[in-house]
Design an enzyme around this catalytic site. Sequence first.
Site, PDB file in Angstrom:
ATOM      1  N   GLU A 157      33.671   2.115   4.209  1.00 21.74           N
ATOM      2  CA  GLU A 157      32.433   1.774   3.513  1.00 21.74           C
ATOM      3  C   GLU A 157      31.571   2.965   3.116  1.00 21.74           C
ATOM      4  O   GLU A 157      30.437   3.119   3.592  1.00 21.74           O
ATOM      5  CB  GLU A 157      31.601   0.810   4.361  1.00 21.74           C
ATOM      6  CG  GLU A 157      32.287  -0.513   4.626  1.00 21.74           C
ATOM      7  CD  GLU A 157      31.387  -1.528   5.321  1.00 21.74           C
ATOM      8  OE1 GLU A 157      31.686  -2.720   5.210  1.00 21.74           O
ATOM      9  OE2 GLU A 157      30.393  -1.118   5.969  1.00 21.74           O
ATOM     10  N   GLU A 366      37.435  -6.585   6.760  1.00 29.18           N
ATOM     11  CA  GLU A 366      36.354  -7.180   7.555  1.00 29.18           C
ATOM     12  C   GLU A 366      35.904  -8.459   6.877  1.00 29.18           C
ATOM     13  O   GLU A 366      35.789  -8.512   5.657  1.00 29.18           O
ATOM     14  CB  GLU A 366      35.125  -6.260   7.670  1.00 29.18           C
ATOM     15  CG  GLU A 366      35.273  -5.070   8.575  1.00 29.18           C
ATOM     16  CD  GLU A 366      33.980  -4.258   8.660  1.00 29.18           C
ATOM     17  OE1 GLU A 366      32.877  -4.826   8.477  1.00 29.18           O
ATOM     18  OE2 GLU A 366      34.071  -3.045   8.914  1.00 29.18           O
TER      19      GLU A 366
END
Length: 466
Positions: A157, A366
């Site tokens: 991320e 995720e």
Amino acid sequence: MNHDFLWGGATASYQCEGAWKEDDKVKSMWDHYLHEENLENGDIASDHYHRYEEDIRMMAEGGQNSYRFSLSWPRIIKNKEGDVNEKGIEFYHKILDTCKKYGIEPFVTIYHWDLPQYWEETGGWLNEEVCYAYQHYAKVCFDNFKDKITHWVTFNEPKWFICSGYLIGNYPPAHQNPQETIKAAFHVMYANALGVKAFREGNYPGNIGIVHSFTPVNGIDDTVETKIAMRYADNYCNNWILDTAAKGEIPIDLLTALSKIYDISFIKPKHLKTIKENTVDFLGLNYYSRTLVKPYTEGETVLIVNHKGKESKGESKVILKGWFEQVLHDPNMTYTEWDTEIYPKGLQEGLIEVYQRYHLPIYITENGVGVQEDVSVDQVQDDYRIAFMNDHINAIMNAMDEGVDVKGYYAWSSFDLYSWKNGCKKRYGLVAVDFEDNLKRKPKKSYYWYKEMIQNNGKTIKREKY
């Protein structure tokens, strides 16, 4: 679902390991920041450092065949000179050997936000030298673990840790500076390419990708103004990571827009050549919600993130001056206590869009829902989590029906852990961790639901076409 599909859960080193200064680990930027600000920290977290065997055994008993976790740079590299901490290497060998013992495939992230403080003190991601230090760190990881890891991830991320650290200011180093944001963002994507380059040059087995906090962009209508706002939002939310990592190209319209206001002279031809020549093998997408936008109207850039849950529900706000405004409080939509819209259709549509654009294998690295939960009970009855996972796995299956090559799904998270500025009260785990009672582990209802779903290879999912 084919039978080599990876079903697992995910964690991150700082969020679960604890043992923050044990076995010669040095300080991370998060250790320093949270201690300085006197905020709830991950010094102990879920104590995975000492309980990893219990945790991995529970994954296997829960039917999972893979574990996504991250390595800790400050646990592996002692100093700016690049000296290796053998105790850190030994710890991750233990994790990997335990995965093998229980039939768990490791899916390993090299960097999940915990930059060593000794590099942060030199400017962190504003310092190009850190890119080369990352390359050295990545090579140390490849050399030491190449026989035990098939799936590598360069970064987790980039958008979140860069924009939160340099633009919003709610993560370390807690700056609010667009010029710094651009420079740090570029350096991370350059470091990503350097990591891929080291992997290719070393002829290591397996494959290497990047994990992105994916928020597909929708607009409130079909007007030209909204479509322009959507493009700005897509560049901000997604394209500077995905285009750069997958195609080796930074979006030219993004660079053009930035160059009108900011200095981008630090981007050199040698950087762009390295980025172009070193693209990833797969994409990991972390999906929690979409980004719904409308055209920019007025006002300065505002980026407010809810870190308190229901106490601050409705306070989140995103405006990028001149670019777009995010719609965060639509009364027709469902939101979590932390102002995150629950929108599984976005995952289905987003997967199709990403696959059509890049034609790379995709892992959902995720997906989960954070909730305040009472874990003192015998078993947390988290039917809301079961419904959330069912609907998002259904969305993945819908996308696969359309030909999208999805190879794995990882619930966030394997067990309750420290959730950055949200502390430990924002719980995502399939397994409850009682932070008040000796860190006791207790599977939630969702843990058993996930086990049954995996054993049936997804056939028990309640299907719906969006």
